[in-house]
Design a protein around this motif. Structure first.
Motif, short mmCIF file in Angstrom:
data_model
loop_
_atom_site.label_atom_id
_atom_site.label_comp_id
_atom_site.label_asym_id
_atom_site.label_seq_id
_atom_site.Cartn_x
_atom_site.Cartn_y
_atom_site.Cartn_z
N MET A 1 35.93 48.74 34.75
CA MET A 1 35.86 47.61 33.85
C MET A 1 34.67 47.80 32.92
SD MET A 1 35.60 43.65 34.90
CE MET A 1 35.74 42.39 33.71
N GLU A 2 34.86 47.40 31.66
CA GLU A 2 33.80 47.56 30.69
C GLU A 2 32.91 46.32 30.69
OE1 GLU A 2 33.91 47.68 26.01
OE2 GLU A 2 34.78 49.48 26.90
N ASP A 3 31.60 46.54 30.68
CA ASP A 3 30.64 45.44 30.66
C ASP A 3 30.71 44.78 29.28
OD1 ASP A 3 28.09 44.08 30.10
OD2 ASP A 3 27.57 44.79 32.11
N PRO A 4 30.94 43.43 29.21
CA PRO A 4 31.08 42.77 27.91
C PRO A 4 29.80 42.81 27.07
CG PRO A 4 31.64 41.27 29.72
CD PRO A 4 31.17 42.54 30.32
N GLY A 59 30.58 27.35 46.94
CA GLY A 59 29.15 27.67 46.80
C GLY A 59 28.77 28.90 47.59
N TYR A 60 29.31 29.02 48.79
CA TYR A 60 29.03 30.20 49.61
C TYR A 60 29.55 31.46 48.93
CZ TYR A 60 29.65 33.66 53.25
OH TYR A 60 29.65 34.83 53.96
N LEU A 61 30.78 31.41 48.43
CA LEU A 61 31.37 32.59 47.80
C LEU A 61 30.64 32.98 46.52
CD1 LEU A 61 35.15 31.86 48.38
CD2 LEU A 61 33.75 33.61 49.50
N ILE A 62 30.30 32.01 45.70
CA ILE A 62 29.59 32.30 44.46
C ILE A 62 28.21 32.87 44.75
CG2 ILE A 62 28.50 31.21 42.45
CD1 ILE A 62 31.00 29.39 42.32
N THR A 63 27.50 32.26 45.70
CA THR A 63 26.18 32.76 46.06
C THR A 63 26.27 34.18 46.62
OG1 THR A 63 25.43 30.51 46.52
CG2 THR A 63 24.12 32.31 47.45
N SER A 64 27.26 34.44 47.46
CA SER A 64 27.45 35.78 48.01
C SER A 64 27.74 36.80 46.92
CB SER A 64 28.59 35.79 49.02
OG SER A 64 28.32 34.95 50.10
N ILE A 76 21.60 40.04 37.53
CA ILE A 76 22.85 39.28 37.45
C ILE A 76 23.25 39.18 35.99
CG2 ILE A 76 23.93 37.04 37.82
CD1 ILE A 76 22.02 36.66 40.19
N ASN A 77 24.47 39.59 35.71
CA ASN A 77 25.02 39.51 34.37
C ASN A 77 25.92 38.27 34.31
OD1 ASN A 77 26.66 39.77 32.07
ND2 ASN A 77 26.46 42.00 32.11
N LEU A 78 25.41 37.18 33.71
CA LEU A 78 26.16 35.93 33.69
C LEU A 78 27.41 36.00 32.82
CD1 LEU A 78 23.34 33.24 33.68
CD2 LEU A 78 24.82 33.92 35.56
N ARG A 80 29.35 38.63 32.49
CA ARG A 80 30.34 39.28 33.34
C ARG A 80 30.81 38.34 34.44
NH1 ARG A 80 28.68 44.80 35.03
NH2 ARG A 80 26.92 43.70 35.96
N PHE A 81 29.89 37.56 35.00
CA PHE A 81 30.24 36.61 36.06
C PHE A 81 31.27 35.60 35.55
CE2 PHE A 81 29.56 32.46 38.04
CZ PHE A 81 29.91 32.76 39.34
N TYR A 82 30.96 34.97 34.41
CA TYR A 82 31.88 33.96 33.88
C TYR A 82 33.18 34.59 33.37
CZ TYR A 82 28.52 30.25 34.53
OH TYR A 82 27.67 29.34 35.10
N ALA A 83 33.11 35.78 32.83
CA ALA A 83 34.34 36.47 32.41
C ALA A 83 35.24 36.74 33.61
CB ALA A 83 34.00 37.78 31.70
N GLY A 84 34.63 37.12 34.73
CA GLY A 84 35.40 37.33 35.96
C GLY A 84 36.05 36.06 36.46
N ARG A 85 35.32 34.93 36.39
CA ARG A 85 35.88 33.65 36.81
C ARG A 85 37.05 33.26 35.91
NH1 ARG A 85 32.90 35.54 39.31
NH2 ARG A 85 34.85 36.10 40.25
#
Length: 134
Positions: A1-4, A59-64, A76-78, A80-85
């Protein structure tokens, strides 16, 4: 996957948490509590326990997930995190919203259809709470 952000190839999959059947079972319990509450069963007057369970599991899953990414990449790349969600949630949300709108088009009055379409549009841009509050 390409980093946005950087445009470089990244092994985002290495940040993912392996499938956990116990967590999936807790999600099923949470959904069951919410559905039973909305069914109006007298022995389940609160209904919020299902929402509470779901929030704790989420919350547990997101924190993990964020902790694992920080351990592997050093940060942490936010974006990428929000793109994944969005990639995970938007397809199913879109299908659910379209089905509700089509069902309303068949079953409901034009006045109700307008309200449902307004709520559906707000839901698609994650602002339904503001629409429902007015």
């Amino acid at each position: 996957m390409e980093d946005p952000v950087t445009g470089k190839k990244d092994s985002y999959r290495s940040y993912r948490i392996p499938f956990r059947p116990d967590i999936e079972g807790l999600r099923a319990v949470a959904v069951t509590f919410v559905v039973l509450y909305h069914a109006g069963l007298p022995f389940l007057p609160g209904g919020l326990i299902g929402v509470d369970i779901f929030f704790v599991v989420s919350g547990y899953l997101i924190t993990s997930l964020l902790s694992r990414e920080a351990d592997i990449s050093g940060g942490i790349n936010l974006v990428r995190f929000y793109a994944g969600r969005a990639q995970r949630l938007l397809p199913a949300a879109t299908v659910a919203i379209v089905v509700v709108c089509l069902t309303e088009a068949i079953l409901a009055s034009p006045l109700m259809q307008y309200r449902v379409l307004k709520d559906a549009a707000a839901t698609m841009v994650y602002s339904a709470i503001f629409t429902l509050a007015t």
